[in-house]
Design a protein around this motif. Structure first.
Motif, PDB file in Angstrom:
ATOM      1  N   TRP A   1      -4.626   1.995  -9.375  1.00  0.00           N
ATOM      2  CA  TRP A   1      -3.915   3.061  -8.651  1.00  0.00           C
ATOM      3  C   TRP A   1      -3.732   4.284  -9.556  1.00  0.00           C
ATOM      4  O   TRP A   1      -3.995   5.411  -9.150  1.00  0.00           O
TER       5      TRP A   1
ATOM      6  N   ASP B   1       3.381   4.542  -7.069  1.00  0.00           N
ATOM      7  CA  ASP B   1       3.553   5.638  -8.033  1.00  0.00           C
ATOM      8  C   ASP B   1       4.698   5.345  -9.003  1.00  0.00           C
ATOM      9  O   ASP B   1       4.590   5.598 -10.204  1.00  0.00           O
TER      10      ASP B   1
ATOM     11  N   ALA C   1       2.511   4.218  -1.273  1.00  0.00           N
ATOM     12  CA  ALA C   1       2.217   5.115  -2.399  1.00  0.00           C
ATOM     13  C   ALA C   1       3.457   5.418  -3.231  1.00  0.00           C
ATOM     14  O   ALA C   1       3.361   5.530  -4.460  1.00  0.00           O
TER      15      ALA C   1
ATOM     16  N   HIS D   1      -6.893   6.279 -10.068  1.00  0.00           N
ATOM     17  CA  HIS D   1      -7.559   6.710  -8.832  1.00  0.00           C
ATOM     18  C   HIS D   1      -8.971   6.136  -8.781  1.00  0.00           C
ATOM     19  O   HIS D   1      -9.947   6.859  -8.544  1.00  0.00           O
TER      20      HIS D   1
ATOM     21  N   ARG E   1       0.855  -1.200   0.000  1.00  0.00           N
ATOM     22  CA  ARG E   1       0.000   0.000   0.000  1.00  0.00           C
ATOM     23  C   ARG E   1       0.887   1.245   0.000  1.00  0.00           C
ATOM     24  O   ARG E   1       0.403   2.344   0.229  1.00  0.00           O
TER      25      ARG E   1
END
Length: 169
Positions: free
Chosen positions: A94, A55, A51, A97, A49
């Protein structure tokens, strides 16, 4: 000629990776052709999880798609098609979004409710027995979005978990 033959057999060559980025080692493992490294990378990506890592992986999504395509030609990798398809699904979720990561529970049979509870991703509500007595159930609530889930343990050749969203209260 050898390059063209290799490309026909293995697909498009993998693009170069930028060293030192948060997802570089995971991407290298996905494209390695090494079963152990691939499985570890898939599980790591599925469970993360973080980010920063997600990313970075999304920024290099093209690499993941090419790596996935390379395994298509070899039937020995058929099980990994499912795993790599899930990695692509998660990274696109991801990138776009598309909502809470808990929405991915039904799409990867290796999300274990005990691990998700221990990681703080869901809170346990209740336990029970599945319809017909085939497996135990764990009801839980996502700690991020509050969505309720029923997870049923299943088994075929190996244990797996079936996640279904609970109706809103």
């Amino acid at each position: 000629m050898i390059g063209r033959l290799f490309e026909r057999l293995m697909g498009t060559p993998l693009p170069p990776l930028q060293e030192g980025r948060p997802g570089t080692a995971l991407l290298q493992a996905l494209g390695s052709g090494d079963y152990g490294r691939l499985r570890t990378a898939v599980a790591t990506i599925a469970l993360t999880r973080d980010a920063v890592v997600l990313d970075d992986l999304v920024a290099q999504l093209h690499y993941v798609a090419i790596a996935r395509a390379r395994y298509t030609a070899d039937p020995a990798w058929v099980r990994e098609h499912y795993e790599l398809d899930f990695v692509l699904r998660k990274l696109r979720h991801w990138r776009d979004h598309s909502g809470c990561l808990c929405q991915l529970y039904p799409h990867w049979m290796h999300y274990q409710p005990g691990r998700e509870i221990a990681s703080g991703h869901v809170l346990p509500i209740a336990t029970g027995v599945a319809e017909g007595g085939w497996g135990d159930t764990q009801d839980a609530t996502c700690t991020v979005c509050g969505r309720g889930w029923r997870c049923t343990d299943r088994e075929y050749h190996a244990p797996w978990w079936e996640w279904q969203a609970l109706p809103p209260a």
